[in-house]
Write an enzyme that holds these catalytic residues in place. Structure first.
Site, mmCIF file in Angstrom:
data_model
loop_
_atom_site.group_PDB
_atom_site.id
_atom_site.type_symbol
_atom_site.label_atom_id
_atom_site.label_comp_id
_atom_site.label_asym_id
_atom_site.label_seq_id
_atom_site.Cartn_x
_atom_site.Cartn_y
_atom_site.Cartn_z
ATOM 1 N N CYS A 106 8.285 -57.288 32.639
ATOM 2 C CA CYS A 106 8.953 -58.549 32.281
ATOM 3 C C CYS A 106 10.041 -58.910 33.285
ATOM 4 O O CYS A 106 10.311 -60.094 33.509
ATOM 5 C CB CYS A 106 9.570 -58.441 30.883
ATOM 6 S SG CYS A 106 8.378 -58.243 29.558
ATOM 7 N N GLU B 52 12.158 -60.507 22.968
ATOM 8 C CA GLU B 52 12.227 -60.396 24.425
ATOM 9 C C GLU B 52 10.892 -60.869 24.974
ATOM 10 O O GLU B 52 9.874 -60.194 24.822
ATOM 11 C CB GLU B 52 12.526 -58.968 24.872
ATOM 12 C CG GLU B 52 12.702 -58.866 26.381
ATOM 13 C CD GLU B 52 13.135 -57.495 26.856
ATOM 14 O OE1 GLU B 52 12.536 -56.993 27.818
ATOM 15 O OE2 GLU B 52 14.076 -56.939 26.259
ATOM 16 N N SER C 45 4.671 -62.321 24.963
ATOM 17 C CA SER C 45 4.623 -63.631 25.609
ATOM 18 C C SER C 45 5.478 -64.651 24.870
ATOM 19 O O SER C 45 5.805 -64.494 23.694
ATOM 20 C CB SER C 45 3.173 -64.132 25.658
ATOM 21 O OG SER C 45 2.731 -64.468 24.349
ATOM 22 N N GLY D 258 5.844 -65.137 20.921
ATOM 23 C CA GLY D 258 7.211 -65.035 20.423
ATOM 24 C C GLY D 258 7.619 -66.226 19.580
ATOM 25 O O GLY D 258 8.352 -66.087 18.585
#
Length: 475
Positions: free
Chosen positions: A279, A245, A224, A228
């Site tokens: 994602c 990412e 998330s 991150g």
């Protein structure tokens, strides 16, 4: 009920922490295992093992490292069905779909590790005016960390490990606390030297200390945006690297002139596969008014074919969402959209009974004020906006704080060229998830930072140093 263990220095051992977490099958809501909550002591032990193993691993000839990684990939391939079944049990992905992704991940591991054989770990870049020469050497970083999400437990681990290991680094892996079963089995199959890959289980009590550890030189994190940011802050404090990412709110632009039925089928797959828990799932759909009616009709029809159920059952296209928290997000996005004037054209009604299920859902009449068009949903929702032109679709697709990927369907060469302007790490034209192992990208906006893939993954996994050799002693 089985209690899972950490793998540290080639030895399976109990966590030193005092907390156990239930691993819950989201199709039945029953606990299927217990996993440690994690602690700093576990992380310290795993990092120490990685640090100790790294010099000997880096000293192996490159071809031998690549061969050993490839041999492990072959073992994983032999157990793909078993791993897919474990993923189904821990996070709900249908077994057949899970097997497809694992097969792809095994091939990707072999390909990415094999790229080391053509990577320029050493090159002469200049012959200087004094008659000397300059070489660039790319050294491994040392001990690194891979922190993976719950939606692709095996795929995401294998996707990160190839370049890190082939470049001569060692790794500590921390999978999501929601899906540790398949990761444990994956490393039970490990046939690399002890300490080269270590596994630490847990939630943020393990992830935080790992991301901030002074001996971890790079953190490869997928998850998330909120988590991150914390990882990036932790590595930044240590002046260490991070490849992040994070979330996405990926747009789709459907141009006039395309086959609306075929395109709708492709969009349904991109929106509903893995119950929308990818994602790069298609989360915002902008359709040219010339094909909008036929496209929406076909999308609604396609949504009805995505049958829900336990992913072990044959014919099931969509398993459950991973847990009640994730279903709450989907429920909230649909409710907000309907309250603001959107129309549910398919799905939108939760089934009775156990399991965290939610049907494939199509929404029309959505606008940019709604949560479903601004926040990552990570669920099986396909919100459709009708646009007056391809240019308008591109403009609206580009309006987002996220920039992970985008997909464009068009037959117009000029429109294909214009699609490259969408601010995203990857732009797919006429094929979602297209491309091969040479692809590299860096997410834009809140979707992350740090280039990855192909040569970029090796650049991130190594530290360049220049060595100049003079022709003679300077006077």
């Amino acid at each position: 009920m089985k209690t899972l263990q950490n793998l540290i220095g080639g030895i399976w051992e109990d966590s030193l922490g005092d907390t156990l977490l239930d691993v819950v099958n989201p199709a039945t809501e029953n606990a299927v295992a217990r996993a440690p909550g994690g602690c700093r002591d576990d992380v310290d032990r795993a990092v120490a093992a990685a640090v100790q193993a790294q010099p000997a691993w880096a000293a192996l000839p490159l071809a031998e490292r690549v061969a050993r990684i490839s041999a492990w990939a072959d073992v994983v391939a032999e157990h793909a069905d078993e791993l897919a079944e474990l993923e189904c049990r821990e996070m709900g992905k249908p077994v057949g779909i899970g097997r497809t992704f694992i097969d792809g991940a095994v091939a990707g591991l072999k390909a990415s590790a094999g790229q080391a054989l053509s990577y320029a770990f050493e090159e002469t870049v200049a012959h200087d005016d004094d008659g000397g020469s300059t070489r660039i050497l790319r050294h491994p970083l040392g001990a690194t960390a891979v922190i993976t999400p719950w939606n692709f437990p095996v795929t995401m681990v294998l996707g990160a490990l190839g370049p890190l290991l082939a470049a001569g680094n060692t790794v500590v892996v921390k999978p999501s606390e929601r899906s540790p079963l398949s990761a444990v089995r994956l490393f039970e199959l490990l046939n690399l030297p002890p300490g080269v890959v270590n596994l630490v289980l847990g939630d943020a009590r393990a992830g935080g200390p790992l991301a901030e550890h002074e001996q971890i030189q790079l953190v490869h994190f997928t998850g998330s945006v909120e988590a991150g940011r914390k990882v990036g802050a932790g590595t930044g404090e240590r002046l260490h690297r991070a490849v992040l990412e994070l979330g996405g709110k990926d747009p789709v632009v459907v141009d006039a002139g395309v086959d609306p039925r075929a395109t709708a089928a492709a969009v349904a797959f991109g929106a509903f596969i893995n119950t929308g828990q990818i994602c790069t799932s298609m989360e915002r759909i902008y359709v040219h008014e010339d094909v909008a009616d036929a496209f929406v009709e076909a999308l609604v029809e396609a949504a009805g074919t995505y049958t829900m159920g336990d992913g072990h059952d044959e014919g099931v296209m969509m398993g459950p969402l991973v847990d009640e928290r994730q279903r709450d997000i989907v429920r909230r996005h649909v409710s907000d959209a309907v309250e603001r004037g959107a129309t549910i054209r398919a799905g939108g009604v939760e089934p009775a009974g156990r399991g965290f299920f939610y049907p494939a859902t199509v929404l029309t009449g959505v606008d940019e004020s709604m949560l479903v068009m601004n926040e990552e949903t990570f669920g099986p929702l396909a919100p459709v906006v009708v646009v007056p032109s391809f240019a308008a679709g591109l403009e609206w697709a580009s309006r987002s704080r996220f920039g992970l990927a985008a997909t464009v369907y068009t037959d117009d060469p000029d429109h294909m060229a214009a699609a490259a302007r969408i601010p995203a790490g990857v732009v797919w034209i006429n094929q979602w998830q297209g491309g091969g192992p040479e692809r590299l990208y860096e997410p834009a906006g809140d979707s992350g930072m740090g280039a990855t893939g192909a040569v970029a993954a090796y650049d991130a996994a190594t530290r360049p140093a220049s060595v100049h050799i003079a022709a003679r002693l300077a006077s």
